[in-house]
Structures are given as C-alpha cells and as structure tokens.
Write an enzyme that holds these catalytic residues in place. Structure first.
Site, PDB file in Angstrom:
ATOM      1  CD  GLU A  57       9.038  23.758   7.991  1.00 16.26           C
ATOM      2  OE1 GLU A  57       9.419  24.858   8.155  1.00 16.26           O
ATOM      3  OE2 GLU A  57       7.835  23.403   7.293  1.00 16.26           O
ATOM      4  CD  GLU A 117      18.236  29.424  14.450  1.00 14.39           C
ATOM      5  OE1 GLU A 117      19.185  28.989  13.529  1.00 14.39           O
ATOM      6  OE2 GLU A 117      17.252  29.180  14.810  1.00 14.39           O
ATOM      7  CE  LYS A 168      20.970  12.100   9.331  1.00 11.34           C
ATOM      8  NZ  LYS A 168      21.549  12.232  10.742  1.00 11.34           N
ATOM      9  N   GLY A 228      16.172  21.390   9.760  1.00 12.02           N
ATOM     10  CA  GLY A 228      17.629  21.756  10.431  1.00 12.02           C
ATOM     11  C   GLY A 228      18.175  22.910  10.084  1.00 12.02           C
ATOM     12  CB  SER A 229      21.449  24.502  10.228  1.00 13.30           C
ATOM     13  OG  SER A 229      22.200  23.644   9.677  1.00 13.30           O
ATOM     14  N   GLY A 254      20.674  22.881   5.009  1.00 12.59           N
ATOM     15  CA  GLY A 254      19.510  22.766   4.105  1.00 12.59           C
ATOM     16  C   GLY A 254      20.090  23.180   2.371  1.00 12.59           C
ATOM     17  CB  CYS A 261      12.548  26.268  14.088  1.00 13.54           C
ATOM     18  SG  CYS A 261      11.275  25.351  14.314  1.00 13.54           S
TER      19      CYS A 261
END
Ligand code: NAD
Length: 468
Positions: A241, A371, A168, A219-220, A224, A275
């Site tokens: 990740e 971030e 996805k 993703g974030s 997560g 990232c």
C-alpha cells in the site's frame, strides 16, 4: 532505559540500545524506546513460527473470540493511548481519539468475519472445495501517519486468517504500537503477535528473513520497490500500500459554498498526511474563482497548533525530514503558482506548516505532479472533461480519486474512467474495514480489508473428491 518494551515471544523485552522519540509540536525528545536488531528479529520469528504451529489449528470462532477480547482491551486503554498518540504523531487529541475509535471499529469488524469453505462443485460424481488456509508468519511494516490504526488493521485480519505476525512501526512513531504490545501480551498466546521498534534499519532484515512468509507493507513508493526487490530471494507474498496523489474533479454544477468544506476536510485531514488525501483539486473554469476563495477562507480560519492544545484543528507535520520536504513544496509553489492562504512557515519550535492553498498552478509543476504528503493543496483549472481525465490519469499514481457534481449519472460515468483503486463521488477518503482498499499503478499491489484483503493473508487449497 526505556519505560516501553518490545513484545517478543510473549515477553516484554528491553534492549540496551534505545531510539529517541521526538514530539513534533515541540521538537523535544519526549521518550525513548528499545531498539530491536537482528537478534530480536530472529527471536521474534522463531517465537512466531512456534505460535503459528498451534494457532493455525484454531477454529474461526476461537479467533473471533480472541479479536473480541482485543477490541475490549483497546476500548479500556483508549484514554491512556490517545495523549501519547498526539505526542508522537502530532495530531490533535480529538483526532487521536478518532484514530483509536477507528482501530476499535476495524478490530470489531474482523472479529465478526468468517472465512468459509467455498463449495465449487457438489454433484453425485464430484465435490470440489476451496479452502483459505493460513500462511504462517506475516510481517507488517508501518508508516508514521496513523500508527495505531494501521497496526491494528494489520494485526486483526492476520489473526482472523490464522497467521502469527510481527509488526514494525515507523521509527518516529513507535510508542503507541509498543503500548498495544503491552495490551496484547496479556491476551494472545506467546509469539502470536510480536512488536519490534527500530531506527529505520530493520526493514531490509525483515523482508529478507526466510521465516517470514508474507510482507504487508504500507509506506512510500520508493521503499515499496525496495521491499519487493529484497523479498524476491525468499519468494514472499506481498501486499504493498504505497503513496498516492489523488485527483478530484469538480464540475461547474456544484455550489462551491456547499462543497468546499467537504473538499477541504478530505485534503487536510491529519494535516494532509493521508495516503488517500485529496491532493490535486481540478475545478471547472465556471466556478474556479469562487472555489479558490472558499478554500482560502477555510484555510485562513484553520488553527494549526500543538495537538495537546484545545482549539488546534491541525497538528504539525510528523517529523523533521517530512517538514523539510513540505517546505520545499511550499517554495516551489511560490515560483509556480499563487499562494492564496498559508505559505509562511512560522519561526518557532515545532514542525508547523500553515494550511496552504495554491491557485493558478498547472500540471507539470512539482506540487501537482508529486505527492507532498503535507498541508498544501494545488487548485488547477480545467475546461473540458476529456482533457481533465487525461490529466488526472496522467501520473503514475493510482490510489484514489473523486468526482464532484450534482448530476450523479454524469459523475458516475466520469468515475468509471478514472484510473485508481477507489473513486468516490461527492466525497473523498471514506473507507472502512468492510470495503476493500485496492491500489493500482505505482500506488501498490494487492488489496487490504474486506474479504478480498483477508484472502491475501491466506493460501488457496483445493480439495477435489471423486465420489465414483
Ligand atoms: P517510508 O516508506 O519511508 O517508511 C515506511 C516504513 O518502511 C517504515 O517503517 C520504515 O522504517 C520502513 N522501511 C524503510 N526502509 C525500508 C526497507 N528498505 N525495507 C523495508 N522497510 C523499510 O514511508 P513513510 O515516510 O513512513 O510514509 C509516508 C508514505 O507512506 C507516503 O508516500 C504515503 O502516501 C504512504 N502511505 C500509504 C498508505 C496506503 O495505504 N497506500 C497509507 C499510509 C501512508
């Protein structure tokens, strides 16, 4: 109706509902894609379960041959994919080509990997073997910064390990992943790879689906945590990740003129939307002013523009939501530091933010502690190594970090004390399919790539034989 299709059970599938895809350089809708819902997800899982039943029995050589065919097909389609990648993601065409080259390199690498049976004990009395067996249906959920590379880097190892997969993409960058689906439709058995585009609403259905055995999520941190919570009921395996806020520690034995370009590249590649981009630059006081000047000089010379325009070094931020987030970081930096390059958002269409360098900023401010995931970098002064190590390690992030020094032994000793999955010396953001990519603290759980990453896509099976 969209010209693109989902890939489900070996068929290219249209849907009535579609999702607009915006070019971040123009803010205009450049195409639409089909929108998958529960029905399409259920069909994809069913097809993937069916494909798995025969694919799990294939030999490693057959899987390697399939990955080689996929590599060749991506090579043949590169020129068609690259401009679309620029249009959906924003990155300059040269960088889009580089992203596809990386995807090719990843696929090729996994095609050359083996997953051997390990013999733990082999005596006259006993033989113990350790097998790495496939898991079943895996789902890969992607962010929008490297849509094509991340899709390939999840599909290739999953297939090598003998799994089937559902991918996805992020809702703002689905197009090149759907193009990959078209390529794969002709190459892989029906249902082995399925591609579902959504409108940011299918993730929870995927993570809760009982037919899916593992989620490989990139993703974030915030999402997560939701992935983990939502996967609990079905006890899915997870690789997460997540976000990073990588610190770089630059010692005063470094020549700023010599190193600034490398540091600049690691901070602003993909407009800072990486990232493991270098996101906090700690510079020892003896070279602080000179390093700030060098970074500002490079930023002032950088051309930020439409990725399709020749001469653009950096593209726009990928989507409106992220554009607003980065703008808020720029405003915060104006209050808490001194902007020495960039900082003024142009009043024109496109999510453009100039490369922005901020000096005289300290820990505890938003730009240092959070971030930004965009083209803005804080440069923070330090005096003592012990103190900077505490500051570098003081945040919940733990993806990457780096140390910069002429003295490799000293740099190595400092690197060993940094709390992150990867620590580089005199470089940052260097990665590849042969090197495991782990995370620690809130930046993730588990590891991708390398043989350790492959193992996370398998289950362990021990065969323990008595010979007496
Ligand atoms: P995001 O978390 O908003 O979205 C990622 C994906 O998750 C999208 O496909 C989204 O549709 C999906 N999603 C949204 N809600 C979900 C839910 N409840 N359950 C399951 N899936 C859901 O992240 P983003 O904004 O696309 O990407 C930026 C972030 O990703 C940054 O923090 C960046 O550091 C991180 N990132 C990490 C890595 C890494 O390897 N560690 C790589 C790239 C990006």
């Amino acid at each position: 109706m969209s010209e693109y299709r989902l890939l489900i059970g070996g068929k290219l599938v249209a849907t009535e509902e579609t999702v607009d895809v915006v070019n971040p350089a123009t803010e205009k809708v450049f195409t639409v894609v089909p929108k998958a819902g529960k029905k399409e997800l259920n069909n994809a899982v069913k097809a993937a379960e069916e494909a798995f039943r025969s694919f799990c029995a294939t030999t490693i050589e057959q899987r390697q041959a399939l990955l080689n065919k996929i590599t060749e097909a991506i090579v043949a389609s590169k020129d068609k994919i690259a401009p679309v990648l620029t249009m959906e993601q924003g990155k300059p065409l040269e960088m889009a080509n580089m992203e596809i080259d990386y995807a090719i390199m990843f696929c090729q690498h996994f095609a050359g990997m083996d997953i051997p049976v390990e013999v733990l004990i082999d005596t006259d009395e006993q033989r113990v073997e350790l097998h790495h067996t496939p898991l079943g249906v895996v789902a890969g959920i992607l962010p929008w910064n490297f849509p094509f590379l991340l899709a390939v880097s999840k599909i290739a190892p999953a297939l090598l390990a003998g799994n089937s997969i559902i991918i996805k993409p992020a809702p703002t960058t689905p197009v090149t992943t759907l193009m990959l689906g078209e390529i794969l439709q002709e190459l892989v058995p029906p249902g082995l790879v399925n591609i579902l585009a959504d409108n940011d609403d299918l993730g929870p259905e995927i993570t809760a689906h009982p037919g899916i055995k593992k989620i490989s999520f990139t993703g974030s941190i915030e999402t997560g945590k939701k992935v983990m919570a939502n996967s609990a009921d079905t006890l899915k395996r997870l690789t997460l990740e997540l976000g990073g806020n990588d610190a770089a520690i630059v010692l005063d034995d470094v020549d700023p003129k010599e190193m600034a370009e490398r540091i600049f590249g690691a901070a602003f590649m993909n407009s800072g939307q990486v990232c493991v981009a270098l996101k906090r630059l700690y510079v020892q006081e003896g070279i602080y002013d000179e390093m700030c000047d060098e970074m500002a000089r490079l930023a002032n010379g950088a051309v930020v523009g439409d990725g399709m325009m020749e001469g653009s070094h950096f593209g726009p931020v990928q989507n409106k939501e992220q554009f607003e987030i980065v703008k808020a970081f720029v405003e915060d930096a104006k209050q808490n530091g001194k902007i020495i390059a960039g900082g003024e958002i142009p009043d024109k269409p496109g999510y453009f933010i100039p490369i922005t360098i901020v000096r005289d900023i300290v820990d505890g401010t938003r730009l240092v502690d959070e971030e930004p995931f965009g083209p803005i970098l804080p440069i923070i002064r330090f005096k003592e190594i012990d103190d900077v190590l505490k500051r570098a390690n003081g945040l919940p992030y733990g993806l990457g970090g780096s140390v910069w020094s002429r003295d490799l032994d000293k740099a190595h000793a400092i690197a060993k004390q940094m709390d992150a999955g990867t620590i580089w010396v005199n470089q940052h953001c260097a990665f590849g399919p042969h090197i495991p990519f782990p995370a620690c603290k809130d930046s993730g759980i588990g590891v991708e790539w390398g043989k350790e990453g492959i193992y996370e896509l398998t289950a362990l099976r021990v065969i323990n034989i008595s010979k007496v």
